[in-house]
Design a protein around this motif. Structure first.
Motif, PDB file in Angstrom:
ATOM      1  N   ASP A 148      -8.114  23.323 -46.362  1.00 20.23           N
ATOM      2  CA  ASP A 148      -7.181  22.697 -45.103  1.00 20.23           C
ATOM      3  C   ASP A 148      -5.909  22.341 -45.885  1.00 20.23           C
ATOM      4  O   ASP A 148      -5.383  21.411 -45.777  1.00 20.23           O
ATOM      5  CB  ASP A 148      -8.062  21.286 -45.385  1.00 20.23           C
ATOM      6  CG  ASP A 148      -6.898  20.272 -43.890  1.00 20.23           C
ATOM      7  OD1 ASP A 148      -6.605  21.183 -42.624  1.00 20.23           O
ATOM      8  OD2 ASP A 148      -7.272  19.377 -43.726  1.00 20.23           O
ATOM      9  N   SER A 153      -6.993  20.098 -40.293  1.00 22.36           N
ATOM     10  CA  SER A 153      -8.663  19.826 -39.887  1.00 22.36           C
ATOM     11  C   SER A 153      -8.871  18.800 -39.065  1.00 22.36           C
ATOM     12  O   SER A 153      -9.606  18.857 -37.823  1.00 22.36           O
ATOM     13  CB  SER A 153      -9.495  20.168 -41.326  1.00 22.36           C
ATOM     14  OG  SER A 153      -9.003  21.149 -40.895  1.00 22.36           O
ATOM     15  N   TYR A 156      -7.635  19.394 -35.289  1.00 17.62           N
ATOM     16  CA  TYR A 156      -8.869  20.137 -34.195  1.00 17.62           C
ATOM     17  C   TYR A 156     -10.035  19.323 -34.141  1.00 17.62           C
ATOM     18  O   TYR A 156     -11.059  19.422 -33.151  1.00 17.62           O
ATOM     19  CB  TYR A 156      -8.733  21.544 -34.750  1.00 17.62           C
ATOM     20  CG  TYR A 156      -7.973  21.655 -35.613  1.00 17.62           C
ATOM     21  CD1 TYR A 156      -7.611  21.914 -33.969  1.00 17.62           C
ATOM     22  CD2 TYR A 156      -6.553  22.321 -36.431  1.00 17.62           C
ATOM     23  CE1 TYR A 156      -6.201  23.484 -34.066  1.00 17.62           C
ATOM     24  CE2 TYR A 156      -6.107  22.982 -36.112  1.00 17.62           C
ATOM     25  CZ  TYR A 156      -5.340  23.598 -35.099  1.00 17.62           C
ATOM     26  OH  TYR A 156      -3.971  24.167 -35.087  1.00 17.62           O
ATOM     27  N   PHE A 159     -10.611  16.520 -31.943  1.00 13.20           N
ATOM     28  CA  PHE A 159      -9.793  17.336 -30.503  1.00 13.20           C
ATOM     29  C   PHE A 159     -10.683  17.654 -29.966  1.00 13.20           C
ATOM     30  O   PHE A 159     -11.389  17.495 -28.769  1.00 13.20           O
ATOM     31  CB  PHE A 159      -8.708  18.047 -31.167  1.00 13.20           C
ATOM     32  CG  PHE A 159      -8.019  18.561 -28.985  1.00 13.20           C
ATOM     33  CD1 PHE A 159      -6.765  18.330 -29.510  1.00 13.20           C
ATOM     34  CD2 PHE A 159      -8.195  19.400 -29.054  1.00 13.20           C
ATOM     35  CE1 PHE A 159      -6.448  18.303 -27.948  1.00 13.20           C
ATOM     36  CE2 PHE A 159      -7.944  20.239 -27.189  1.00 13.20           C
ATOM     37  CZ  PHE A 159      -7.064  19.145 -26.874  1.00 13.20           C
ATOM     38  N   GLY A 160     -11.771  18.682 -30.570  1.00 15.57           N
ATOM     39  CA  GLY A 160     -12.932  19.622 -30.048  1.00 15.57           C
ATOM     40  C   GLY A 160     -13.606  18.479 -29.411  1.00 15.57           C
ATOM     41  O   GLY A 160     -14.641  18.536 -28.744  1.00 15.57           O
ATOM     42  N   ASN A 256      -4.896  12.144 -28.716  1.00 12.72           N
ATOM     43  CA  ASN A 256      -4.888  13.120 -30.010  1.00 12.72           C
ATOM     44  C   ASN A 256      -3.320  13.549 -30.890  1.00 12.72           C
ATOM     45  O   ASN A 256      -3.017  13.639 -32.000  1.00 12.72           O
ATOM     46  CB  ASN A 256      -5.420  14.191 -29.066  1.00 12.72           C
ATOM     47  CG  ASN A 256      -7.011  14.509 -29.289  1.00 12.72           C
ATOM     48  OD1 ASN A 256      -7.407  14.510 -30.416  1.00 12.72           O
ATOM     49  ND2 ASN A 256      -7.764  14.492 -28.022  1.00 12.72           N
ATOM     50  N   THR A 262      -1.419  15.217 -37.019  1.00 18.04           N
ATOM     51  CA  THR A 262      -0.423  16.479 -36.909  1.00 18.04           C
ATOM     52  C   THR A 262       0.788  15.816 -36.975  1.00 18.04           C
ATOM     53  O   THR A 262       1.597  16.345 -37.617  1.00 18.04           O
ATOM     54  CB  THR A 262      -0.205  17.019 -35.408  1.00 18.04           C
ATOM     55  OG1 THR A 262      -0.228  15.813 -34.408  1.00 18.04           O
ATOM     56  CG2 THR A 262      -1.497  17.455 -34.969  1.00 18.04           C
TER      57      THR A 262
END
Length: 335
Positions: A148, A153, A156, A159-160, A256, A262
């Motif tokens: 990572d 990671s 994502y 978020f997924g 998110n 982020t």
């Protein structure tokens, strides 16, 4: 006699109704797209640290650091390097600063706190070292997982899971006349378990990108899916299409973007810091990272947030169903 193959008459659906339908969809799409771009790009423009937690060894160095950093850093004086490192390992401080030898500053930081937060700490200490004409030695004592490298990671994966759970709930809301409520609820609950286990398996044992123990990682993602799906279902049940749009804005866009995955929480503007930990994506990111890197510290709060969103969504869905069932009975009694 009308031919059986003749197309249905256009007059069956009023033109005005058609226009309202597509205009509302277009406007909703524009609002969501604009909000997505504005929030994500806006937060990336000029992130600046605010009250970044850094432990500093010794009162003299702490006073110097407080004067040099100003409001950018929340200085926590500690008696020893080991005490400061304990705060870093528990996620209470991004780094510990010490003067281990004359003319030298030592910064022991947590790379796992994210590139933005650890980078801000390193940059601030480098500036302090230049002002004091001292060299700075750096040690990453809580590094990111080797698979990572950018520390993204968690973003994502969260978020997924959030997006897939939203899509399921949106589809089940649209199919309310075809699928019984209990089947919709079971579908969302079962999906939460499956997607949580699958996501934890892929990001954990398979890819080695998230280091949290598998059961705790899976639990965090299961609760995230349940919170996202049941919240979306509740908003759709009570508010219709406006509720679905509100779920997009709250969960997949604002949630998110402000999760801290982020851009570190301490580099977000005040309004984003205030809501970050209270929304499901932000709570999930904290749970995943705390279980993986920071000895599982401070994980009860984010798990509690996820459970609260799930239970609130479930409760509102059931309340909506009960309200809808009472209306025909009340109308019948009033005749």
């Amino acid at each position: 006699m009308t031919s059986p193959t003749a197309p249905p008459a256009e007059a069956e659906t009023p033109v005005g109704t058609q226009r309202r339908a597509w205009i509302s969809l277009v406007l909703t799409g524009l609002i969501i797209g604009t909000a997505f771009i504005a929030v994500y790009v806006g937060l990336q423009r000029d992130p600046a640290p605010s009250r970044l937690p850094i432990a500093v060894v010794g009162d003299e160095l702490a006073t110097t650091a407080h004067r040099g950093f100003g409001d950018a850093v929340a200085v926590t004086p500690v008696a020893s390097v080991d005490a400061g490192k304990a705060l870093v390992h528990d996620g209470d401080s991004v780094a510990v600063l010490s003067g281990t030898s004359p003319g030298t500053l030592t910064l022991d930081y947590a790379g796992a706190s994210g590139f933005s937060e650890s980078g801000a700490a390193r940059q601030l200490v480098a500036g302090l070292g230049r002002q004091a004409h001292m060299t700075v030695q750096e040690n990453d004592i809580v590094p990111l997982a080797s698979y990572d490298s950018r520390g993204l990671s968690a973003f994502y994966v969260v978020f997924g899971v959030t997006l897939s759970s939203f899509v399921l709930a949106q589809g089940l809301t649209a199919a309310a006349t075809l699928v019984r409520l209990r089947h919709r609820l079971w579908a969302m609950g079962g999906f939460a378990v499956v997607i949580g286990v699958v996501a934890a398996t892929v990001a954990g044992p398979v890819y080695g990108s998230l280091t949290a123990p598998f059961p705790l990682l899976a639990l965090s993602l299961i609760l995230l899916s349940a919170a996202s799906a049941f919240t979306t279902k509740a908003l759709g049940a009570w508010l219709g299409p406006i509720g679905i749009a509100l779920a997009v804005l709250t969960l997949t866009t604002i949630g998110n973007a402000t999760s801290g995955a982020t851009i570190g929480v301490d580099l977000l503007p005040g309004w984003a810091q205030a809501i970050s930990a209270k929304l499901p994506p932000g709570a999930a990111v904290r749970a995943v990272n705390n279980f993986g890197y920071f000895n599982g510290s401070h994980t009860l709060a984010p798990l509690g947030v996820l459970a609260a969103w799930f239970l609130a969504g479930l409760g509102l869905v059931l309340l909506r169903q009960r309200t809808a069932q009472r209306r025909p009975l009340a109308a019948e009694a009033g005749r």
